[in-house]
Design a protein around this motif. Structure first.
Motif, short mmCIF file in Angstrom:
data_model
loop_
_atom_site.label_atom_id
_atom_site.label_comp_id
_atom_site.label_asym_id
_atom_site.label_seq_id
_atom_site.Cartn_x
_atom_site.Cartn_y
_atom_site.Cartn_z
N VAL A 71 0.89 -1.16 0.16
CA VAL A 71 0.07 0.01 -0.13
C VAL A 71 0.83 1.28 -0.16
O VAL A 71 0.65 2.19 -0.86
N ALA A 72 1.97 1.38 0.77
CA ALA A 72 2.80 2.45 0.76
C ALA A 72 3.57 2.76 -0.56
O ALA A 72 3.66 3.84 -1.02
N CYS A 73 3.78 1.57 -1.22
CA CYS A 73 4.29 1.80 -2.77
C CYS A 73 3.17 2.39 -3.55
O CYS A 73 3.50 3.31 -4.16
N ARG A 74 2.00 1.73 -3.29
CA ARG A 74 1.08 2.37 -4.48
C ARG A 74 0.45 3.94 -3.82
O ARG A 74 0.24 4.56 -5.05
N ARG A 75 0.87 4.13 -2.57
CA ARG A 75 0.50 5.61 -2.49
C ARG A 75 1.27 6.52 -2.76
O ARG A 75 1.06 7.77 -3.36
N LEU A 76 2.56 5.98 -2.86
CA LEU A 76 3.67 6.91 -3.15
C LEU A 76 3.52 6.98 -5.14
O LEU A 76 3.41 8.21 -5.28
N ARG A 77 3.29 6.10 -5.55
CA ARG A 77 3.02 6.03 -6.95
C ARG A 77 1.72 6.87 -7.30
O ARG A 77 1.79 7.71 -8.16
N SER A 78 0.70 6.86 -6.51
CA SER A 78 -0.24 7.56 -6.86
C SER A 78 -0.11 9.01 -6.66
O SER A 78 -0.73 9.88 -7.33
#
Length: 511
Positions: free
Chosen positions: A255-262
């Motif tokens: 989720v942290a990776c996805r939040r950064l990407r978003s």
């Protein structure tokens, strides 16, 4: 082999003349036994710039005492740490080195402090002899390495016995009350190492250098970078948690990776995409490697729950055994994939790139503008993107194309929700309400997608069961139930979407 122990303790100031009060008055206590004096000699290791200490991690090699060996401690909460132990050896065990990798990177780990302690130990026991707590009166001699600056102090340490987590606070509070009545008060130092570093030289400064042109408070740049920094810290912190196979660690890191990407996509008016796009690509890679394990975990839990819902009369053949075998095999493969990714140079390069981005952020002109206007506009834009995808999906007939469209809408819902989450410190309650409504859409679409994945897995499993001469009846029954669940979600979506798309909710963002 490394083992983990939950350490719950409190520290108190003392002198060589401090005498412990009678602790048998502690509720539940029956006796205090003197266990003797032990000499301990410990070398504490860190990078030269004290990266581990900056994150409140402790690595030591200690001789003397019943637990001599290598100890790596991770903070859990105030006064609570997980201590991971490995047998005494001359060099740092590989089992511990991997847990340090996200912090240490390519830096050397060297001795930074030597602590020699004389430990006078007493055991607080219940009337039946059960150990409640260990009370240590320590005289500590610290030497800074290299350099030789020294410090000496005395302290009292009260450590809760293993297995008493449920009653631990009550026991520790009662001991603390007895100590306070004797004039013995809590120490300001969270650990011996922290005190030694403070008293013998400069303490940790962290390994992420500040940048000279940091955006001003209240600007869009400051708001977005604060959110990005939180997610980067999560990726670094969760690395050892994933390696330790702690509950939900893989999911949180993904989720942290996805939040950064978003964030890079949503706030492209603030951060230059020519710089962030390549970083987002690497985050996509890492999230994908983590996703194998997470997706299998979700799928296995879903299929197991579906089996549990069936009456025994409909559970035909060795269905549970087949599911257990499938889950174990795929979980093992997925864990190997995750660990290989975390051990790769590519992962370390990504962490270094994220640090470099925070040290010299690629800010655009909008980064200097007031945060509320910039962030609200970005959130509304992501919401409009979500609306387009949801309305497209609802306009399709049930079937494969609608499943794909709903999955795309789910991804858009995540991005809109993450955008609102990043804006919460700036926009306050409107962003929180917006995030909550969009999360409802995301959850519904997520359950629908889980059903799509489950049906594919059930079809595959049914084929394998049939080929092995087993009945495929149970798997077909579950397939039908998943179809019904997906259809129910599709019928519910218009109402859930209408609540999220309410004009007044969108207007509440303002600006």
């Amino acid at each position: 082999m490394a083992e983990t122990k939950r350490e719950i303790e409190r520290k108190y100031e003392a002198t060589g003349d401090t005498e412990l009060p009678d602790l048998t008055g502690v509720p539940g206590a029956g006796s205090v036994t003197h266990e003797g004096v032990t000499d301990l000699d410990a070398l504490y290791y860190d990078t030269p710039d004290l990266r581990l200490a900056a994150d409140s991690l402790t690595l030591r090699r200690r001789t003397g005492g019943a637990d001599e060996g290598w100890h790596l401690k991770f903070p859990v909460a105030v006064g609570i740490r997980d201590e991971i132990r490995a047998p005494l050896s001359e060099t740092l065990p590989a089992s511990l080195a991997g847990l340090l990798r996200s912090r240490v990177r390519h830096a050397d780990v060297v001795p930074v402090v030597r602590l020699r302690s004389s430990r006078d130990v007493r055991h607080l026991r219940a009337a039946d002899g059960t150990l409640l707590a260990e009370i240590s009166h320590d005289t500590v001699h610290a030497t800074r390495l290299p350099g030789g600056e020294t410090a000496t102090w005395t302290e009292i340490e009260v450590e809760l016995a293993d297995g008493l987590d449920d009653t631990g606070d009550r026991i520790l509070d009662a001991v603390e009350e007895q100590l306070a009545q004797a004039g013995i008060h809590p120490s300001d130092a969270p650990s011996k190492l922290a005190r030694a570093l403070h008293e013998t030289g400069p303490g940790p400064a962290g390994h992420r250098p500040p940048h000279d042109d940091a955006p001003k408070d209240g600007t869009a740049g400051a708001a977005v970078l604060a959110y990005v920094r939180t997610q980067v810290d999560a990726v670094v912190t969760l690395d050892p948690a994933v390696r330790r196979d702690l509950p939900d660690a893989v999911h949180k890191m993904r989720v942290a990776c996805r939040r950064l990407r978003s964030a890079f996509k949503t706030y492209r008016k603030v951060l230059d995409r020519t710089v962030t796009d390549p970083v987002a690509d690497e985050l996509t890679w890492l999230a994908g490697e983590l996703g194998t394990a997470r997706d299998e975990e979700v799928l296995s839990e879903r299929l197991a729950a579906r089996l549990d819902d069936l009456p025994d009369t409909l559970l035909l053949g060795p269905a549970r055994a087949r599911l257990t075998s499938r889950t174990a095999r795929r979980a093992e493969d997925a864990r190997r994939t995750v660990l290989a990714a975390l051990d790769s140079d590519r992962h370390l390069a990504l962490l270094d790139t994220l640090d470099a981005l925070l040290a010299a952020p690629p800010l655009r002109e909008a980064a200097t503008h007031e945060a509320p206007r910039v962030l609200a506009r970005a959130v509304r834009k992501d919401f409009d993107r979500l609306a387009t995808r949801v309305e497209h999906a609802l306009g399709l007939p049930p079937g494969h194309d609608r499943d794909l469209a709903l999955h795309e809408a789910r991804k858009a819902a995540k991005r809109a929700r993450y955008a609102a989450d990043a804006a919460k410190p700036t926009l306050g309650k409107p962003a929180k309400r917006f995030s909550r409504r969009v999360k409802a859409v995301q959850s519904l679409l997520g359950d629908h997608q889980d059903s799509v994945v489950a049906r594919a897995a059930l079809k595959e499993t049914a084929g394998q069961a049939h080929a092995a001469g087993e009945t495929a009846f149970t798997w077909g029954l579950l397939y039908g139930r998943e179809e019904a669940a997906a259809a129910a979600g599709e019928r519910e979506l218009p109402e859930v979407w209408a609540r999220a798309a309410a004009p007044k909710l969108r207007a509440a963002l303002g600006h």
